[in-house]
Design an enzyme around this catalytic site. Structure first.
Site, PDB file in Angstrom:
ATOM      1  N   ALA A  69      20.155  -3.077  -8.293  1.00 56.25           N
ATOM      2  CA  ALA A  69      21.232  -3.769  -9.008  1.00 56.25           C
ATOM      3  C   ALA A  69      22.188  -2.802  -9.684  1.00 56.25           C
ATOM      4  O   ALA A  69      21.970  -1.588  -9.696  1.00 56.25           O
ATOM      5  CB  ALA A  69      20.622  -4.716 -10.036  1.00 56.25           C
ATOM      6  N   HIS A  70      23.218  -3.367 -10.287  1.00 59.12           N
ATOM      7  CA  HIS A  70      24.271  -2.593 -10.930  1.00 59.12           C
ATOM      8  C   HIS A  70      23.705  -1.720 -12.059  1.00 59.12           C
ATOM      9  O   HIS A  70      22.800  -2.124 -12.782  1.00 59.12           O
ATOM     10  CB  HIS A  70      25.347  -3.518 -11.479  1.00 59.12           C
ATOM     11  CG  HIS A  70      24.848  -4.536 -12.459  1.00 59.12           C
ATOM     12  ND1 HIS A  70      24.186  -5.673 -12.062  1.00 59.12           N
ATOM     13  CD2 HIS A  70      24.895  -4.583 -13.803  1.00 59.12           C
ATOM     14  CE1 HIS A  70      23.872  -6.372 -13.130  1.00 59.12           C
ATOM     15  NE2 HIS A  70      24.279  -5.737 -14.197  1.00 59.12           N
ATOM     16  N   ASN A  71      24.253  -0.533 -12.163  1.00 62.65           N
ATOM     17  CA  ASN A  71      23.963   0.410 -13.261  1.00 62.65           C
ATOM     18  C   ASN A  71      22.601   1.085 -13.161  1.00 62.65           C
ATOM     19  O   ASN A  71      22.252   1.883 -14.034  1.00 62.65           O
ATOM     20  CB  ASN A  71      24.044  -0.267 -14.643  1.00 62.65           C
ATOM     21  CG  ASN A  71      25.416  -0.822 -14.947  1.00 62.65           C
ATOM     22  OD1 ASN A  71      26.398  -0.424 -14.326  1.00 62.65           O
ATOM     23  ND2 ASN A  71      25.503  -1.743 -15.867  1.00 62.65           N
ATOM     24  N   SER A 116      20.572  -2.015 -14.700  1.00 63.02           N
ATOM     25  CA  SER A 116      20.528  -0.977 -15.737  1.00 63.02           C
ATOM     26  C   SER A 116      19.149  -0.361 -15.919  1.00 63.02           C
ATOM     27  O   SER A 116      18.875   0.270 -16.947  1.00 63.02           O
ATOM     28  CB  SER A 116      21.015  -1.529 -17.086  1.00 63.02           C
ATOM     29  OG  SER A 116      22.340  -1.999 -16.943  1.00 63.02           O
TER      30      SER A 116
END
Lengths: 363, 363, 363
Positions: free
Chosen positions: A258-260, A278
Site C-alpha cells: 500500500a501507499h507510503n 505506511s
C-alpha cells in the site's frame, strides 16, 4: 541449446567426474530424464529414479557412486539448492522478444531508451521516460510519463508502470504487475467510525460514516536494484513522499504493497501478502504466502512470518512468527494443539467445579 | 504547477497567516521540504522536521507559532486529514492522456462517446457502448459491448470492463481492474460433496464430486456513482440479475466481489478482501485488508471488520468485528491474549485435577 | 435471442406444462420478470415473487400449481441447480468477437490457428504456437511462443499465456489470467534463516539472510481439458518439470498456483486461494475462498476446505477441514465456540485454584 558438462560445471564452480565433453540439451528429474538431459539428482533418494531414467549425466550428491549408477559424467556440488540457481540461469532461454522496437509500439519522442533494447508489440512508453541498456519489454507493457528504469530490465506482457516511478537495475516484472496505482486513502469530513473503533478498541461507537472523499496520491514509487515483481502484484504510490522497495527485494504473485510503505532490502514477500498503508518492513524479512500486515506498523529486520500470519502489532527484529494474531512460532504450534484440546479442557473444568463444589457441600 | 498560498487556502476553506501571495510548486514532508514546497506539518510532532527542512510555507496545527518556526506563510486547518483531500486533489496532475482519440484505438462506430474525451493508444471500445463527458481512458483499456459509463470517468491502463456493465459518474478504475468477468458457479448432476458437507457441518459425507458443469453468468454488473476500483480488482457478473456496487463505494487492489453480491453505499473494501457469491454488504461497511465473507451472508450497515477477519455467518448492523471466525473486536483481543496463555491454563488444570484427585484419595 | 418454452425444456431434458410455443427472450428472478422473461422459480418460496412479477412462463418446483400462479407455461426440473447450467448455457450470448482475425493482431507466421477462429484487436500470438478449432480470443490477449491450446478455447481480454504452456480443449480464461509466469524461487549461497527456522520450528536461528539469487523456471505449465482460469489468476511455471492442472479443474479470480504444483482433476479453487510451491492437490478437492496451502504438502482426494482454511500440514483424503491451522470442520466449530468462552474458563480456573488452595490451607 547445447551445453557440455564442462561448461555447466564451470558455471556452477563445481567438480566434473567422468566425460567433460558430453553434451546435454536440458535438465530433467532423474526418472524422466532422457539421454540428452542432465538429471538433477542431488540427494541419495534419487538413486532409483536415476536407474529408471535414461540420463547419461547428472548433478549428484557428494559421495555418489556415479559410475555404479550408470552415468558417463557427473557434476558434484556442495550446496545443491544454490547450484540450481546457476544451472537454471544458464539454461533459461528467456522470452522471445525481437531485438529493436516493434513498429506497433507507441513511444513518446521525448523518451530515452538505452542501447540493446528489445521492445515488443503494442508497448506504450510515455513522455520523458528514461530506460537503461538492454531492456527487454514484452508486448502490451505500459510505462507512463517521467518514469526511470535502470539497465537490464525484463518486463513481461501487460505490466503497468505508473508515472514518475523510479526503478533500479535488473528489474524482473512478471505479467500484469502494477507499480504506481493510486493509494487507497479516503477521509470523511468528520471523524469516521473506523477512527473511533480503533481508538476505543471496538467498543460501540457513535460516529456515522459519511461519504468518503479521496486523498490523491502525489508521491511516486521508488524501487531499488535487483527487484522482482510477481504476476498481477500491486504497489501503490505514496501520498506525499514515495512508497519504497529496497534493493534485492522480491514480490511474488498477487502481492499488495500500500501507499507510503517502506520495504527494506532483500525482503521476500510471498504470494497474496498484503501490507497496509505506511508500514515499515525491515531488511531481510520473509513473509510467507497470504501474510497480512496492518497499517502504520514496524516489522523489524530478519523477521520471518509463516504462511497466513496476520501481523496486527509491531514485531521486534529477528522474531519468527505465525498465527492470527501473530505470535512466536513455537507458541503458535503449542497453542494450536491446545486449541484442539479445548473441548476436553472445558469438560475437565466442569468436572473439577462439580468435584470442588461437592466437597464444599460435603463439608 | 504553481500555487499561491491563498489559492491553496481557498481550496481547503482554510485560514492564511502571513504572506498569501507566496508561491509553492508541490507538497512535502516537513524535514524533506525545500523552499518551493508546502510543508505538511499538521501536528506539533513536526516542529523538529520543519526546523530541519527548508520550507517557507506550511499547513500547520492550530495554535502553532508559525513565525517562531521560521515560516513566511502558514495555513491552519481544523481537521488536517480532511484537508489532505482538498490539497492533493488540487495538486494531482493526473495521468497524461492526450485530448481526443488516439489513432490506434479501435472504437466501434456504434459507440457513443461524450464531449471532452481523452482516449489513449490501443483502447478497445465495443458496439453500442455509451460513455459520458470528459472521459479519460488510458492505453490498453477494454470496454466491451453495450456497456454504459457516466461522466468524468478516469480509467487507467489495462482495465477490462465486460459486456453490459453499467457504471455511474466519476468512476476511478486503477490499472488491471476487471468488472464483468463470469461468476464462479459450477454444479454437479447429483448433490455434491460440498453441498452435503455444508448440510452436515462437515460430518463424513458419502457424495462423490463428479465433473463440474458451468452455470453461465447472464447478469451484468451495476456500479453506482463515485466508485473506485483498485488495481487488479475483480467484480463478477451475476447469474440472472446483476451484481451491484452502491454509490460512493471504494474497492482497493486485488479485491474480489463474486457473482450476485449486493454491496451497499459508501463501503470500503480494503486490499485482498474476498466476498463470496450472493452475499449482501450493508451501507457504510468497512472491511479491512484480507477480510473474507462467506457466500449467501448478510453484513449489516455500519459494520467494521478489522484486517483478516473471516466472516462465516451473519453480522448484525453496527458491530465491530475481528478474528477467524469473526467475533466482537474486544472479545477477539481478550481471547487472543488468553490463547497465548492456554499452555499455562492446561498446566493449571492438570495440577488442579491432581490436587482434587489426591484429596479424594486422601479422604 | 428468442426461445420457445419447448426449446428450453429440450435443452434441460425437462417436462413442459402448458403452452410449449410461448416465446421468451431472457431469464429473470420471479419478482422482476416481465412478460417476455422466463421466471426462475424453482422453490415454493418464490410464489409471492411470481405473483408480483409479470412472467407468463417459469421454471417451477415439482408439484407447483402453475396455473394457479397465473402462468401460461411451466417447465419442471428434478434438480433445479443443475437445470441452471443448461439454461444459462443456452442463453449466454458470449462475448462479441468478430469472426476471423482482426487486422491489428500480431500473429507470428509460424503459428497455426485452427478453423473457425475469432481473434480480436491487439492480440499477440508468438512463434510456433498451435491453437485448435473455434478459438475465440478477445482483444489484448498474449500467447507466447511454442504454446499449444486445444479446441473451443474462449480467452478473454488481456489474458497472458506464457511460452511453452500446453492447454487442452474447452479452456475458459477470464480477463487478466496469467498462466506461465516465472516461479518464486530464490536461494542464498549459505543456508538461509528461513531454512533454519523451519528446521527448528521457529526457535532462534543464527543464520543471516544474504542476498537472494534467482532460480529460473525452466519448466512449463500443463493444463488439461475443461479448465477455467479466473480473472487475474496466476499459475507459475515449474522449475524443471511442468506445473500441472488436471482435467475439469476450475480456478476462480485471483487464485495463485505456485511452481511445481500438481493440481488434480475436477478441483475447485475459489477466489484468492494460494497454493505454495511443489504442493500436490488430489482429485475432486474443493478449496473455499482465501484458503492457503503451504509448500511441499499433499492434500488428498475429495478434501473440502471451508473459506480461509490455512493448511500447514498434510490432509488425508476425504476430510472436511476449516481453520488456521486446518482441523476437522466440526472440531473447528466446537473449538471456536469454546474460544469465545475462554475468558470465563480462565475465571473458573482462577476460582478453582483459590478454592483448592483454601482447602489446602484449611486442612
Amino acid at each position: 541449446m547445447r551445453y557440455t558438462i564442462e561448461e555447466i560445471a564451470a558455471a556452477l564452480d563445481a567438480t566434473v567426474l567422468g566425460a567433460p565433453g558430453l553434451v546435454v540439451t536440458g535438465a530433467a528429474e532423474p526418472a524422466e530424464a532422457g539421454p540428452d538431459d542432465l538429471a538433477l539428482a542431488m540427494d541419495p533418494k534419487y538413486s532409483d529414479g536415476l536407474a529408471r531414467g535414461g540420463a547419461r549425466a547428472a548433478i549428484v550428491w557428494e559421495g555418489a557412486d556415479w559410475q555404479g549408477l550408470g552415468l558417463e559424467a557427473a557434476i558434484v556440488v556442495p550446496r545443491p539448492r544454490y547450484a540450481m540457481s546457476g544451472l537454471t540461469r544458464l539454461m533459461d532461454p528467456g522470452p522471445e522478444i525481437a531485438p529493436g522496437i516493434h513498429p506497433s509500439a507507441v513511444i513518446d519522442p521525448s523518451a530515452e531508451i538505452g542501447e540493446g533494447a528489445a521492445i515488443g508489440p503494442f508497448v506504450v512508453i510515455g513522455a520523458r521516460v528514461r530506460i537503461g541498456r538492454n531492456a527487454r519489454i514484452a508486448n502490451h507493457a505500459s510505462i507512463a510519463e517521467d518514469t526511470v528504469i535502470g539497465d537490464d530490465a525484463l518486463i513481461h506482457a501487460g505490466v503497468r508502470i505508473g508515472a514518475r516511478v523510479t526503478i533500479g537495475d535488473r528489474l524482473f516484472a512478471q505479467p500484469g504487475a502494477v507499480a504506481g496505482a493510486d493509494g487507497f486513502s479516503f477521509v470523511t469530513p468528520d471523524k469516521s467510525r473506523v477512527e473511533e473503533a480503533r481508538a476505543s478498541l471496538g467498543k460501540e461507537t457513535k460516529a456515522v460514516n459519511a461519504s468518503w472523499t479521496r486523498i490523491h496520491s502525489l508521491g511516486a514509487v521508488e524501487i531499488g536494484d535487483d527487484v522482482e515483481l510477481g504476476a498481477n502484484s500491486c504497489i501503490d504510490r505514496g501520498t506525499i513522499r514515495a512508497t519504497r522497495i529496497g534493493n534485492g527485494t522480491k514480490l511474488d504473485n498477487l502481492v499488495h504493497v500500500a501507499h507510503n510503505c517502506l520495504i527494506g532490502e532483500d525482503v521476500l514477500l510471498c504470494a497474496l501478502v498484503g501490507i497496509a498503508g505506511s508500514t515499515k518492513i525491515g531488511n531481510r524479512v520473509v513473509l510467507g504466502g497470504q501474510v497480512g500486515v496492518g497499517d502504520n506498523l514496524t516489522v523489524g529486520d530478519d523477521v520471518v512470518a509463516g504462511g497466513a500470519t496476520k501481523i496486527l502489532s509491531k514485531v521486534p527484529a529477528g522474531r519468527v512468527v505465525l498465527g492470527y494474531p501473530a505470535m512466536k512460532m513455537e507458541q503458535f504450534i503449542q497453542a494450536s494443539q491446545n486449541w484442539r484440546r479445548l473441548p476436553r479442557l472445558m469438560e475437565d473444568v466442569r468436572s473439577l467445579k462439580k468435584a470442588v463444589s461437592n466437597e464444599d457441600t460435603d463439608d
